[in-house]
Design a protein around this motif. Sequence first.
Motif, PDB file in Angstrom:
ATOM      1  N   PRO A  58      84.138  46.871  83.485  1.00  0.00           N
ATOM      2  CA  PRO A  58      85.048  47.854  84.086  1.00  0.00           C
ATOM      3  C   PRO A  58      86.112  48.382  83.130  1.00  0.00           C
ATOM      4  O   PRO A  58      86.472  49.569  83.174  1.00  0.00           O
ATOM      5  CB  PRO A  58      85.677  47.105  85.268  1.00  0.00           C
ATOM      6  N   GLU A  59      86.607  47.517  82.240  1.00  0.00           N
ATOM      7  CA  GLU A  59      87.664  47.936  81.306  1.00  0.00           C
ATOM      8  C   GLU A  59      87.188  49.000  80.328  1.00  0.00           C
ATOM      9  O   GLU A  59      88.003  49.699  79.722  1.00  0.00           O
ATOM     10  CB  GLU A  59      88.176  46.730  80.518  1.00  0.00           C
ATOM     11  N   LEU A  60      85.864  49.131  80.170  1.00  0.00           N
ATOM     12  CA  LEU A  60      85.305  50.121  79.244  1.00  0.00           C
ATOM     13  C   LEU A  60      84.908  51.421  79.950  1.00  0.00           C
ATOM     14  O   LEU A  60      84.469  52.368  79.287  1.00  0.00           O
ATOM     15  CB  LEU A  60      84.084  49.544  78.518  1.00  0.00           C
ATOM     16  N   LEU A  61      85.067  51.471  81.267  1.00  0.00           N
ATOM     17  CA  LEU A  61      84.745  52.692  82.001  1.00  0.00           C
ATOM     18  C   LEU A  61      85.837  53.739  81.783  1.00  0.00           C
ATOM     19  O   LEU A  61      87.019  53.406  81.634  1.00  0.00           O
ATOM     20  CB  LEU A  61      84.587  52.389  83.490  1.00  0.00           C
ATOM     21  N   GLN A 183      79.043  47.231  73.174  1.00  0.00           N
ATOM     22  CA  GLN A 183      77.948  46.357  73.578  1.00  0.00           C
ATOM     23  C   GLN A 183      78.229  44.898  73.231  1.00  0.00           C
ATOM     24  O   GLN A 183      77.760  43.991  73.929  1.00  0.00           O
ATOM     25  CB  GLN A 183      76.655  46.831  72.924  1.00  0.00           C
ATOM     26  N   ARG A 184      78.988  44.667  72.176  1.00  0.00           N
ATOM     27  CA  ARG A 184      79.367  43.293  71.834  1.00  0.00           C
ATOM     28  C   ARG A 184      80.272  42.682  72.912  1.00  0.00           C
ATOM     29  O   ARG A 184      80.324  41.453  73.069  1.00  0.00           O
ATOM     30  CB  ARG A 184      80.059  43.251  70.476  1.00  0.00           C
ATOM     31  N   LEU A 185      80.992  43.522  73.638  1.00  0.00           N
ATOM     32  CA  LEU A 185      81.801  43.046  74.758  1.00  0.00           C
ATOM     33  C   LEU A 185      80.970  42.928  76.031  1.00  0.00           C
ATOM     34  O   LEU A 185      81.340  42.188  76.952  1.00  0.00           O
ATOM     35  CB  LEU A 185      82.969  44.020  75.002  1.00  0.00           C
ATOM     36  N   ARG A 191      79.949  39.264  84.408  1.00  0.00           N
ATOM     37  CA  ARG A 191      80.139  40.179  85.541  1.00  0.00           C
ATOM     38  C   ARG A 191      79.093  41.288  85.546  1.00  0.00           C
ATOM     39  O   ARG A 191      78.933  41.993  86.538  1.00  0.00           O
ATOM     40  CB  ARG A 191      81.535  40.812  85.481  1.00  0.00           C
ATOM     41  N   VAL A 192      78.402  41.449  84.411  1.00  0.00           N
ATOM     42  CA  VAL A 192      77.492  42.582  84.211  1.00  0.00           C
ATOM     43  C   VAL A 192      76.063  42.190  84.580  1.00  0.00           C
ATOM     44  O   VAL A 192      75.654  41.037  84.416  1.00  0.00           O
ATOM     45  CB  VAL A 192      77.569  43.054  82.739  1.00  0.00           C
ATOM     46  N   GLN A 193      75.290  43.169  85.051  1.00  0.00           N
ATOM     47  CA  GLN A 193      73.888  42.970  85.410  1.00  0.00           C
ATOM     48  C   GLN A 193      73.131  42.267  84.269  1.00  0.00           C
ATOM     49  O   GLN A 193      73.247  42.670  83.109  1.00  0.00           O
ATOM     50  CB  GLN A 193      73.217  44.318  85.681  1.00  0.00           C
ATOM     51  N   PRO A 194      72.338  41.234  84.572  1.00  0.00           N
ATOM     52  CA  PRO A 194      71.591  40.528  83.530  1.00  0.00           C
ATOM     53  C   PRO A 194      70.713  41.445  82.680  1.00  0.00           C
ATOM     54  O   PRO A 194      70.603  41.239  81.461  1.00  0.00           O
ATOM     55  CB  PRO A 194      70.743  39.528  84.324  1.00  0.00           C
ATOM     56  N   GLY A 198      70.927  41.883  78.671  1.00  0.00           N
ATOM     57  CA  GLY A 198      69.787  41.656  77.797  1.00  0.00           C
ATOM     58  C   GLY A 198      69.518  42.827  76.871  1.00  0.00           C
ATOM     59  O   GLY A 198      69.246  42.653  75.680  1.00  0.00           O
ATOM     60  N   VAL A 199      69.625  44.029  77.416  1.00  0.00           N
ATOM     61  CA  VAL A 199      69.423  45.239  76.611  1.00  0.00           C
ATOM     62  C   VAL A 199      70.465  45.322  75.501  1.00  0.00           C
ATOM     63  O   VAL A 199      70.138  45.582  74.334  1.00  0.00           O
ATOM     64  CB  VAL A 199      69.480  46.491  77.513  1.00  0.00           C
ATOM     65  N   THR A 200      71.726  45.084  75.845  1.00  0.00           N
ATOM     66  CA  THR A 200      72.788  45.197  74.839  1.00  0.00           C
ATOM     67  C   THR A 200      72.700  44.070  73.803  1.00  0.00           C
ATOM     68  O   THR A 200      73.025  44.286  72.633  1.00  0.00           O
ATOM     69  CB  THR A 200      74.178  45.199  75.493  1.00  0.00           C
ATOM     70  N   ARG A 201      72.242  42.886  74.213  1.00  0.00           N
ATOM     71  CA  ARG A 201      72.082  41.786  73.252  1.00  0.00           C
ATOM     72  C   ARG A 201      71.053  42.154  72.185  1.00  0.00           C
ATOM     73  O   ARG A 201      71.294  41.990  70.984  1.00  0.00           O
ATOM     74  CB  ARG A 201      71.659  40.500  73.971  1.00  0.00           C
TER      75      ARG A 201
END
Length: 310
Positions: A58-61, A183-185, A191-194, A198-201
């Motif tokens: 949310p902080e990045l929205l 994406q590192r955050l 709190r984020v969808q798994p 996974g995509v961002t990792r």
Amino acid sequence: MTSSVTGTRPLRDALGLLKDREQVAERLLESSAKHSFDPDTELDWDAPLEEGKWFWPPELLSLYDTRMWRQMSEEQRLELSRHESAALASLGIWFEIILMQLLCRHIYDKSVTSAHTRYALTEIADECRHSKMFARMIQKSGSPTYPVTRLHHNLARVLKTLSTTPGSFACTLLGEEILDWMQRLTFPDERVQPLVRGVTRIHVVEEARHVRYAREELRRQMVTSPRWERRLTRISSGEAARVFSIAFVNPQVYTNVGLDRREAMAQVKASAHRREVMQTGAKRLTDFFDDIGVLQGVGRRMWRSSGLLP
């Protein structure tokens, strides 16, 4: 004797840079062999999305901590995260397609057997997988795609055709490093969808190599390129920063979430939090650009006007 020494020094310097380029590429190829992923098999695409989870921290929205954000329901905030995640993935695909073409241009005249060329081809393969992965994530989330404006789409055609080598790598880093910071955050955030985590990792692990490749090449180019090319790179990167900062927010997101588009854009523009997020995300990049001489003269003023540089 002086003339002979002076004449051989540039040759020795050039050979040293080429050797360094090959050594960096060899290390990146080794890393690629050990740490590459196939998103189609690495991620569980059949698992249902989890109720009440964010699609982006949310902080990045874009609207976080604005008056409009405080008036939104939790359900509407979650919906905003779903659409903004899809918009950023759409932006990522657009950018990666540009990057693949720039890399093909870069190696067109280079030795096909060099490690530098082999790594560029490896990166192009990575970017193909990333673009497909982002597209599949958008589909899975149930969100629409969010193409950039026709103006920015066509400006990219000019970039792909006319960009100098250092200009291409400067734009590459601009597109990669801010999203990479976000994406590192995202991937460790429970709190984020798994699926999004996974995509961002995967993207963070593989993108680290791409950033290293682009940084090392740009550093070399800012030493070896002619003066006019370095000046043009400063200006083109400043213009790219302006375009990228605008493209980072897609106004259609607000309409699709049921918000007043014009008011939302005005609040994002006035948001001190949003400005801090973007400048923090760009800081590692702007520090590097400052160090190698990209942020000089009119280029620096353009970066400031983009909002990515304080």
